[in-house]
Design an enzyme around this catalytic site. Structure first.
Site: not given
Ligand code: FPP
Length: 246
Positions: A21, A68-70, A195
């Protein structure tokens, strides 16, 4: 003293998973587009893989693209897919010469065709390599993975090929995309975020976590060594008391 010499090579984790990240923030801090950070992130992948080999780690799993990156801007998603294809095809000779076996987890069929083809080719070419396993989590989400496993098991129950009493921890593990991969002993997340972000939820039941402020493009060999030293400083009890472990 070199950090490596402080590590007990007999007690390194067998499987290390990393949530890479901070690429976007790293790039923006320098006044660049987010993709610039992802490009530099590939260099950290290379370094981390080499360092993991030095530590005799068997499996290195990298969260390269989540379901979720879409939702990111199209330009960034397209750039990331392109980077993945280029990185895999650009690294394949190096993976072969260093005996790395490439694997993937996630909903691979939902990726662009060029990415699927490149990935299948690289997985196939490296399948007989016997060194470290590099596992790319692509279009991965743990809830997707668990839901998918539940659907498959429910179908078996419906077909009467499994009785509900036969559904065990092991059986569920068998239907996950990680069925051939041991659970990670260590999970690292970079960039100061604390997270789990839908990563390996089933598999991290007993995993130790290491969080670092370092942004992924700055993550280098010594940062992996620090994480492993942190891991080795802990006692893993699996719900038991200390005396039971000696
Ligand atoms: C998270 O940083 C990083 C990603 C979503 C992509 C990671 C992908 C790579 C480093 C390329 C991988 C290539 C191979 C071959 C495995 P972020 O964009 O969420 O950073 P931010 O939190 O600062 O916005």
């Amino acid at each position: 003293m070199e950090l490596l010499s402080k590590i007990d090579l007999q007690r390194t984790p067998r499987h290390v998973a990393i949530i890479m990240d901070g690429n976007g923030r790293w790039a923006q801090k320098q006044g660049h587009m987010r993709l610039y950070g992802h490009n530099f992130g590939v260099e950290s992948v290379r370094e981390t893989l080499k360092a993991a080999k030095e530590l005799k780690i068997d499996f290195l799993t990298l969260y390269a693209f989540s379901t979720e990156n879409w939702n990111r801007p199209k330009e960034e998603v397209d750039g990331l897919m392109d980077l993945l294809v280029r990185s895999i095809s650009g690294e394949i000779e190096e993976l072969m010469s260093s005996n790395v076996r490439l694997m993937s987890i996630g909903n691979i069929e939902g990726l662009p065709q060029s990415c699927i083809d490149e990935l299948h080719d690289a997985i196939d070419r490296t399948k007989d390599n016997t060194g470290i396993h590099l596992v790319l989590a692509l279009n991965y989400s743990a809830r997707w993975e668990i839901t998918n496993a539940v659907q498959q098991i429910a179908q078996k129950v419906k077909d009467q090929s499994i009785n509900p009493e036969e559904i065990t921890d092991d059986l569920i593990g068998h239907y996950l995309t990680t069925s051939e991969i041991p659970d990670p002993e260590l999970l690292i997340r970079t960039s100061g975020e604390h997270r789990v972000s839908n990563f390996l939820l089933w598999q991290i039941a007993y995993t130790e976590f290491h969080f670092t402020e370092v942004l992924w493009p700055d993550f280098k060999r010594e940062d992996l060594f620090k994480a492993v030293l942190d891991y080795q400083s802990r006692e893993r009890r699996f719900g038991m008391v200390s005396e039971q472990l000696t």
